[in-house]
Design an enzyme around this catalytic site. Structure first.
Site, PDB file in Angstrom:
ATOM      1  N   SER A   1      45.805 -43.301  24.555  1.00  0.00           N
ATOM      2  CA  SER A   1      46.036 -43.965  23.263  1.00  0.00           C
ATOM      3  C   SER A   1      44.778 -44.724  22.862  1.00  0.00           C
ATOM      4  CB  SER A   1      47.178 -44.979  23.376  1.00  0.00           C
ATOM      5  OG  SER A   1      46.704 -46.202  23.933  1.00  0.00           O
ATOM      6  N   ASP A   2      44.654 -45.083  21.603  1.00  0.00           N
ATOM      7  CA  ASP A   2      43.593 -46.017  21.228  1.00  0.00           C
ATOM      8  C   ASP A   2      44.063 -47.431  21.618  1.00  0.00           C
ATOM      9  OD1 ASP A   2      41.294 -47.180  20.300  1.00  0.00           O
ATOM     10  OD2 ASP A   2      41.285 -46.115  18.387  1.00  0.00           O
ATOM     11  N   TYR A   3      43.165 -48.389  21.457  1.00  0.00           N
ATOM     12  CA  TYR A   3      43.368 -49.766  21.922  1.00  0.00           C
ATOM     13  C   TYR A   3      44.644 -50.386  21.332  1.00  0.00           C
ATOM     14  CZ  TYR A   3      41.311 -54.108  23.777  1.00  0.00           C
ATOM     15  OH  TYR A   3      41.031 -55.227  24.507  1.00  0.00           O
TER      16      TYR A   3
END
Ligand code: NOJ
Length: 717
Positions: free
Chosen positions: A259-261
């Protein structure tokens, strides 16, 4: 030990740990109780002992400290994998990716990525969150600086070169790092060019423009994929069923998705998950293997398995993907992956790396305009260096990893090194922030401009005006820089401007006043030296724009491969025709188009010949373009071939790049550049979502969208 055997030995909690990633600072805190912003994660010591991955560790020492501490407490001895955004260099910084794309050159791009990988790997990094391959057409969006621009073919080509460079021949090598292609997908379609904003895109548009560069990166061996932050067609990319289906089913991507942050945590904010457990379930069911910096997997996956909503086989499959990546990198044999602080120090900014960064910066630069001013003679009497970027170190650009401003060569340093200090005078003239209206430096600037033989005017936008979260509504030169430019050019017409920028800027005013404009983008560590070499003809500009420059901010998005309209009106100046697709106050064409870029030499396009005027299924067509270097400088030219499909079942772009080749020519030299095309060169997505080509006329053009030298027709049979 065999990966599958290892998984059998793991507890469910240990498995979930492999699917998580947290900041290095969480582990470097000597206190075992997490404090500060990380406290909100509510991670236990037991969780931390099983974490599979760490991001944002910047030194071999920090990495080893975290790794040793972890391995000492892990009976299974599964190493942590360390990831970081190594985007355009580690400590030695080369031009921003959008600039590198303007080189249209795989070789230099690959070499730069190799250099970055060597410095990063020695510093304890094993995976980079690159390449970013978002298709972009709105220059207001700050993240265009990380992209390959507005042409998917070029973006895919540059991405593959980066992947080859980062990976090297063997991922276990101590100067290789693995890649994570991002942001899947259509992050660049953020409405109004505002970061993280929603995107609405038809499937046909996604397939035609947004997805191809991802496919190219995956085919080139990208080891991971990161979904984008935005909600695409109503569903966040992290859990978007269309994207999931394309990636995992159609393309069969069976490696790690991260996932992104905090993107899984943010599913709640998007309003598509009721609570953390719901977010974890949706993300994990979408085969998002790893969670970056939120903690829903730790908090909820065990319970979801107990309840039967997630099966342990699903968990095992995700864990296997993560462990296979660790295996590929050789981490089970060497959990440091060859990291070595001393070796890193020796590599940082070494002569070889500086030289490469300088060469890259000369190749990324684009000569936008030149009415005979450039190059300046080296034996010139005196030069006035004027403008807020003339002695500015902050020209590395956003996402500069471990790069430091103070280690960056300014234009002043570069020009003084080349000409000698005594020939150079300097005045800052004004500031460069959007609200800085201080004109008190104008008089001094005009005074030194008048008395110098030539003026180098150094303008642009600050480096923190682009990159993540840095969007603009007005993409002109900030502050009073344009006014300064006008006064200086009036005082001394022998003025050339060089521009520092992370996005295309609206330079109409500057173009009106100044005879020569050289775009340096954010050139990195060696920016000042590269600029000096270009200004004084030691290097010849060869960059071509990977993204169009608008005439005004309100023209955004303006891009070369737009579809036609039934009421076209393509002009450079404002001349509204009424009931036409145009503006009352501005022409439709960009100020400088994709593919545009001048040289100090003159390339003559002698002829374009085709091997046939028809092309049948299974057949080939050769296009020969003969060019001559008719000027005085040895130089590179990017020969570009475009197509137009005038009648099709869907409205096609008015022009589309089909092939390009960069080649070097000595003065007087002639060369034939050949392209081999097949019917597949002309494919597009039809309304049924099929990749197809249709019978009928195709127009082939060489030159660039600003100006085509030749147009020829063929018939697809
Ligand atoms: C957020 C950014 O969107 C992404 O590109 C980056 O890789 C991660 N943060 C990690 O720094």
């Amino acid at each position: 030990m065999e990966i599958k055997e290892l998984i059998q030995k793991m507890t469910l909690h240990q498995k979930i740990g492999q699917l998580t990633q947290y900041n290095a600072r969480v582990f470097l805190n000597d206190d075992s109780v997490i404090t500060g912003p990380d406290k909100k994660l509510k991670l236990t010591d037991e969780d931390l002992a099983t974490v599979g991955s760490v991001l944002n560790s910047f030194s071999a020492d920090d990495m080893k400290k975290i790794q040793n501490q972890h391995l000492a407490g892990d009976p299974l001895k599964i190493p942590i994998i360390f990831m970081l955004d190594v985007i355009h260099g580690y400590r030695t910084i080369y031009p921003i990716p959008l600039g590198m794309a303007c080189s249209f050159e795989a070789e230099i791009t690959e070499q730069c990525a190799r250099m970055a990988a060597a410095e990063a790997a020695a510093s304890g990094v094993q995976v980079t969150f690159a390449p970013m391959v978002d298709y972009v057409k709105d220059a207001r969006w700050g993240r265009v600086m990380e992209s390959g621009g507005e042409e998917p073919l070029l973006t895919g080509y540059m991405a593959a070169a980066q992947i080859r460079g980062f990976h090297g021949d063997d991922l276990t090598g101590d100067s290789s790092i693995a890649t994570c292609v991002k942001h899947f997908a259509a992050y660049g379609a953020a409405e109004a060019g505002r970061d993280y904003n929603m995107a609405e895109c038809s499937e046909r548009e996604l397939r035609q423009f947004y997805l191809p560069a991802f496919k190219a990166a995956i085919d080139a061996g990208a080891e991971m994929v990161m979904p984008a932050f935005e909600a695409l067609n109503g569903v966040p990319a992290t859990i978007n069923p269309f994207l999931h289906n394309v990636l995992r089913r159609e393309w069969g991507f069976d490696k790690v998705v991260i996932s992104d942050y905090n993107a899984i945590g943010e599913l709640l904010k998007h309003g598509v998950a009721a609570d953390e457990k719901d977010a974890a379930l949706q993300a994990f069911s979408s085969e998002c293997d790893m969670e970056m910096c939120s903690a829903s997997y730790f908090h909820c996956l065990e319970e979801l398995v107990r309840e039967g909503a997630v099966s342990e086989e699903q968990i095992d499959r995700a864990v296997e993907r993560v462990l296979r990546l660790k295996e590929k990198l050789g981490l089970f044999e060497d959990p440091y992956h060859g990291a070595d602080g001393k070796k890193a120090e020796a590599l940082y900014l070494c002569e070889k790396h500086r030289e490469l960064a300088k060469r890259a910066a000369t190749k990324a630069a684009v000569l936008l305009k030149n009415d005979g001013v450039l190059p300046f003679e080296e034996n010139i009497g005196s030069v006035a260096l004027i403008g807020p970027f003339a002695d500015e170190h902050a020209i590395k650009g956003f996402w500069s990893c471990a790069g430091r401003d103070e280690e960056t060569v300014t234009v002043r340093q570069g020009v003084e090194a080349l000409l000698g200090k005594n020939k150079v005078r300097f005045a800052r003239g004004c500031g460069y922030t959007w609200n800085d209206e201080d004109r008190s430096g104008f008089d001094e600037a005009v005074r030194i401009a008048k008395s110098a033989d030539a003026v180098i005017l150094c303008l642009g936008e600050p480096q923190n005006y682009s990159g993540e979260g840095n969007c603009r509504t007005d993409i002109g030169l900030p502050g009073v820089q344009e006014e300064l430019a006008r006064l200086v050019a009036e005082a001394n017409p022998n003025t050339a401007a060089i521009i520092f920028n992370g996005r295309p800027l609206a330079l109409t005013g500057l173009d009106r006043h100044i005879s020569a404009i050289l775009d340096m983008w954010f050139p990195g560590t060696e920016g000042g030296n590269a600029a000096a070499e270009l200004l004084f003809g030691r290097a010849v500009p060869s960059g071509k724009l990977a993204m169009s420059f608008p005439r005004s901010s309100g023209q955004c998005p303006v891009y070369y491969n737009h579809t036609g309209t039934a009421r076209p009106h393509w002009t450079t100046e404002a001349e509204s025709r009424g009931y036409a697709s145009d503006y009352i106050d501005c022409g439709n064409l960009p100020l400088y188009s994709f593919g545009h870029g001048l040289s100090y030499t003159e390339f003559e396009y002698i002829e374009m010949t085709l091997s046939a005027d028809t092309l049948a299924e299974g057949g080939e067509l050769t296009v020969n373009i003969r060019i001559k270097n008719a000027g005085k400088f040895a130089a590179d030219e990017v020969v570009q071939l475009y197509m137009r499909d005038p009648v099709a079942s869907v409205v096609r772009p008015v022009q589309q790049l089909v092939a390009f080749k960069k080649t070097g020519l000595a003065p007087g030299e002639e060369k034939t550049v050949s392209f081999t095309l097949t019917p597949e060169s002309f494919v597009f997505y039809d309304t049924a979502g099929r990749l197809t080509h249709e019978k009928g006329k195709i127009i082939l053009m060489t030159g660039c969208p600003d100006h085509y030298y030749y147009k020829e027709e063929i018939e697809l049979l």
